[in-house]
Design a protein around this motif. Structure first.
Motif, PDB file in Angstrom:
ATOM      1  N   HIS A  99     -14.724 -25.109   6.527  1.00 46.36           N
ATOM      2  CA  HIS A  99     -13.614 -24.151   6.528  1.00 46.36           C
ATOM      3  C   HIS A  99     -12.670 -24.466   7.682  1.00 46.36           C
ATOM      4  O   HIS A  99     -13.107 -24.629   8.819  1.00 46.36           O
ATOM      5  CB  HIS A  99     -14.183 -22.730   6.688  1.00 46.36           C
ATOM      6  CG  HIS A  99     -13.223 -21.622   6.361  1.00 46.36           C
ATOM      7  ND1 HIS A  99     -13.559 -20.283   6.517  1.00 46.36           N
ATOM      8  CD2 HIS A  99     -11.949 -21.628   5.888  1.00 46.36           C
ATOM      9  CE1 HIS A  99     -12.543 -19.526   6.149  1.00 46.36           C
ATOM     10  NE2 HIS A  99     -11.560 -20.316   5.772  1.00 46.36           N
ATOM     11  N   LEU A 100     -11.384 -24.537   7.390  1.00 46.87           N
ATOM     12  CA  LEU A 100     -10.347 -24.695   8.401  1.00 46.87           C
ATOM     13  C   LEU A 100      -9.460 -23.465   8.374  1.00 46.87           C
ATOM     14  O   LEU A 100      -8.920 -23.094   7.321  1.00 46.87           O
ATOM     15  CB  LEU A 100      -9.498 -25.941   8.126  1.00 46.87           C
ATOM     16  CG  LEU A 100      -8.210 -26.078   8.959  1.00 46.87           C
ATOM     17  CD1 LEU A 100      -8.538 -26.257  10.445  1.00 46.87           C
ATOM     18  CD2 LEU A 100      -7.352 -27.236   8.449  1.00 46.87           C
ATOM     19  N   LEU A 101      -9.298 -22.822   9.528  1.00 49.26           N
ATOM     20  CA  LEU A 101      -8.421 -21.668   9.643  1.00 49.26           C
ATOM     21  C   LEU A 101      -7.248 -22.033  10.549  1.00 49.26           C
ATOM     22  O   LEU A 101      -7.445 -22.601  11.631  1.00 49.26           O
ATOM     23  CB  LEU A 101      -9.166 -20.462  10.215  1.00 49.26           C
ATOM     24  CG  LEU A 101     -10.311 -19.940   9.340  1.00 49.26           C
ATOM     25  CD1 LEU A 101     -11.647 -20.545   9.816  1.00 49.26           C
ATOM     26  CD2 LEU A 101     -10.390 -18.429   9.347  1.00 49.26           C
ATOM     27  N   HIS A 102      -6.051 -21.692  10.110  1.00 46.67           N
ATOM     28  CA  HIS A 102      -4.825 -22.062  10.820  1.00 46.67           C
ATOM     29  C   HIS A 102      -4.077 -20.807  11.246  1.00 46.67           C
ATOM     30  O   HIS A 102      -3.976 -19.841  10.472  1.00 46.67           O
ATOM     31  CB  HIS A 102      -3.928 -22.903   9.912  1.00 46.67           C
ATOM     32  CG  HIS A 102      -2.552 -23.136  10.443  1.00 46.67           C
ATOM     33  ND1 HIS A 102      -2.265 -24.112  11.371  1.00 46.67           N
ATOM     34  CD2 HIS A 102      -1.368 -22.507  10.189  1.00 46.67           C
ATOM     35  CE1 HIS A 102      -0.979 -24.088  11.650  1.00 46.67           C
ATOM     36  NE2 HIS A 102      -0.412 -23.123  10.952  1.00 46.67           N
ATOM     37  N   CYS A 103      -3.547 -20.810  12.452  1.00 46.17           N
ATOM     38  CA  CYS A 103      -2.715 -19.706  12.927  1.00 46.17           C
ATOM     39  C   CYS A 103      -1.259 -19.996  12.586  1.00 46.17           C
ATOM     40  O   CYS A 103      -0.657 -20.915  13.138  1.00 46.17           O
ATOM     41  CB  CYS A 103      -2.876 -19.496  14.429  1.00 46.17           C
ATOM     42  SG  CYS A 103      -1.960 -18.062  15.056  1.00 46.17           S
ATOM     43  N   GLY A 104      -0.724 -19.230  11.656  1.00 43.80           N
ATOM     44  CA  GLY A 104       0.668 -19.375  11.265  1.00 43.80           C
ATOM     45  C   GLY A 104       1.559 -18.465  12.079  1.00 43.80           C
ATOM     46  O   GLY A 104       1.359 -18.267  13.272  1.00 43.80           O
ATOM     47  N   SER A 105       2.522 -17.836  11.424  1.00 46.94           N
ATOM     48  CA  SER A 105       3.451 -16.934  12.116  1.00 46.94           C
ATOM     49  C   SER A 105       4.234 -16.139  11.076  1.00 46.94           C
ATOM     50  O   SER A 105       4.551 -16.653   9.995  1.00 46.94           O
ATOM     51  CB  SER A 105       4.431 -17.721  12.983  1.00 46.94           C
ATOM     52  OG  SER A 105       5.463 -16.880  13.476  1.00 46.94           O
ATOM     53  N   ILE A 106       4.580 -14.899  11.419  1.00 45.80           N
ATOM     54  CA  ILE A 106       5.442 -14.132  10.521  1.00 45.80           C
ATOM     55  C   ILE A 106       6.849 -14.726  10.482  1.00 45.80           C
ATOM     56  O   ILE A 106       7.641 -14.359   9.614  1.00 45.80           O
ATOM     57  CB  ILE A 106       5.512 -12.647  10.913  1.00 45.80           C
ATOM     58  CG1 ILE A 106       5.998 -12.471  12.355  1.00 45.80           C
ATOM     59  CG2 ILE A 106       4.185 -11.956  10.662  1.00 45.80           C
ATOM     60  CD1 ILE A 106       6.334 -11.033  12.718  1.00 45.80           C
TER      61      ILE A 106
END
Length: 325
Positions: A99-106
């Protein structure tokens, strides 16, 4: 599980890494080694620290191998800002990591059209700047990666992050410390626009909660992206009124044009204010609540107040009157 957090010494990692340790995971933090968590916690003693210069290694094409050599089950990427960097990491991890989790942005969304804005993006215009464009492209690439049978991914899109150690986006949508001085003194605050523009904050620990929930329920999070914000958003005038009450004051707002506002502040403060207020965003967290069980503990004003109190206690800003909240 063994979880590698990329950029875990920053604001999000300050809360996420201890959460993961308490949940029983083995945690490795990759950072440049130049910063420490904003809040001390005993759990950090159990975290392995690995120093790596991602920007340099991305240029050399070796960063993915650095991560993979740590043999993670899960990777949480908190500091990826270009599609090229994200794609290289996916290609390195595909077939090896669960599993790879990425921090995006609004800021993958542009100006609001229909509120609240959901993850399908139909409530907003396209992103307005290169940062938002890259975050949007990364989120789309990751969704397609999972949909095509590749690496299982999840993208989390935080609002304006606040919490101890962090200067909050203030009532005028910028980081100008004079805004707090003016409000604390009960003086008129020059407000560009209508005062109805909105900002959507999130406490760093609520954001960490969302990551932890997505890790715990990979099936629910697989191939998805989630807007993670506080339960409600703040308008300019509402934010100013609440903030004034923290100092025993009543907010007095003086409406000015954007040209007048720019003439009375620095170019940087004016630009940051425009970027936030022109978007005037508000988001729904219905998807995160339904799929992950996301339950934010902080209303936006409580999260901002915690940030403000930390700044005052640590001498980062000064106000003519003390907090009474």
């Amino acid at each position: 599980m063994k979880i590698v957090v990329i950029g875990g010494s920053g604001h999000i990692g300050t809360f996420l890494v201890p959460r993961l340790v308490r949940a029983g995971h083995e945690v490795v933090n990759i950072s440049r080694g130049t910063s420490t968590a904003y809040v001390e916690a005993p759990e950090w003693e159990q975290v392995r620290q690995v120093a790596a210069d991602r920007e340099r290694q991305d240029a050399e094409g070796t960063f993915g191998a650095t991560v993979l050599a740590l043999e993670p089950d899960v990777v949480v990427d908190l500091v990826c800002f270009t599609l090229e960097s994200a794609t290289a990491l996916v290609e390195a991890l595909r077939g090896h990591v669960a599993h790879l989790l990425h921090c995006g942005s609004i800021w993958r969304y542009g100006k609001s059209r229909k509120l609240p804005i959901a993850e399908d993006g139909e409530g907003a215009e396209p992103p307005l700047d290169e940062y938002g464009v890259q975050k949007d492209r990364i989120a789309r690439m990751l969704k397609e990666e999972t949909a095509s049978g590749g690496l299982v991914t999840t993208t989390v899109h935080p609002g304006h992050i606040v919490g101890p150690g962090w200067h909050p986006i203030g009532p005028l949508g910028n980081l100008d410390p004079e805004v707090w001085t003016t409000i604390a003194a009960g003086k008129p605050l020059r407000v560009p626009g209508s005062g109805a523009e909105t900002m959507h904050h999130v406490h760093a620990d609520d954001l960490a909660q969302a990551f932890e929930l997505a890790i715990a329920d990979r099936d629910a999070a697989a191939g998805e992206d989630f807007n993670i914000v506080a339960p409600t958003a703040l308008s300019v005038r509402g934010f100013a009124a609440i903030a004034a009450s923290w100092f025993g004051q009543t907010a007095t707002l003086e409406t000015v044009t954007w040209d007048e506002f720019r003439a009375g502040t620095t170019e940087q403060h004016a630009e940051v204010a425009w970027n936030h207020l022109d978007r005037s965003q508000c988001f729904t967290i219905a998807k995160a609540k339904a799929r992950l069980g996301y339950a934010p503990a902080y209303e936006p004003e409580a999260a901002v107040l915690e940030s403000l109190r930390w700044l005052l206690d640590n001498g980062r800003i000064e106000t003519p009157n003390p907090l009474i909240a």
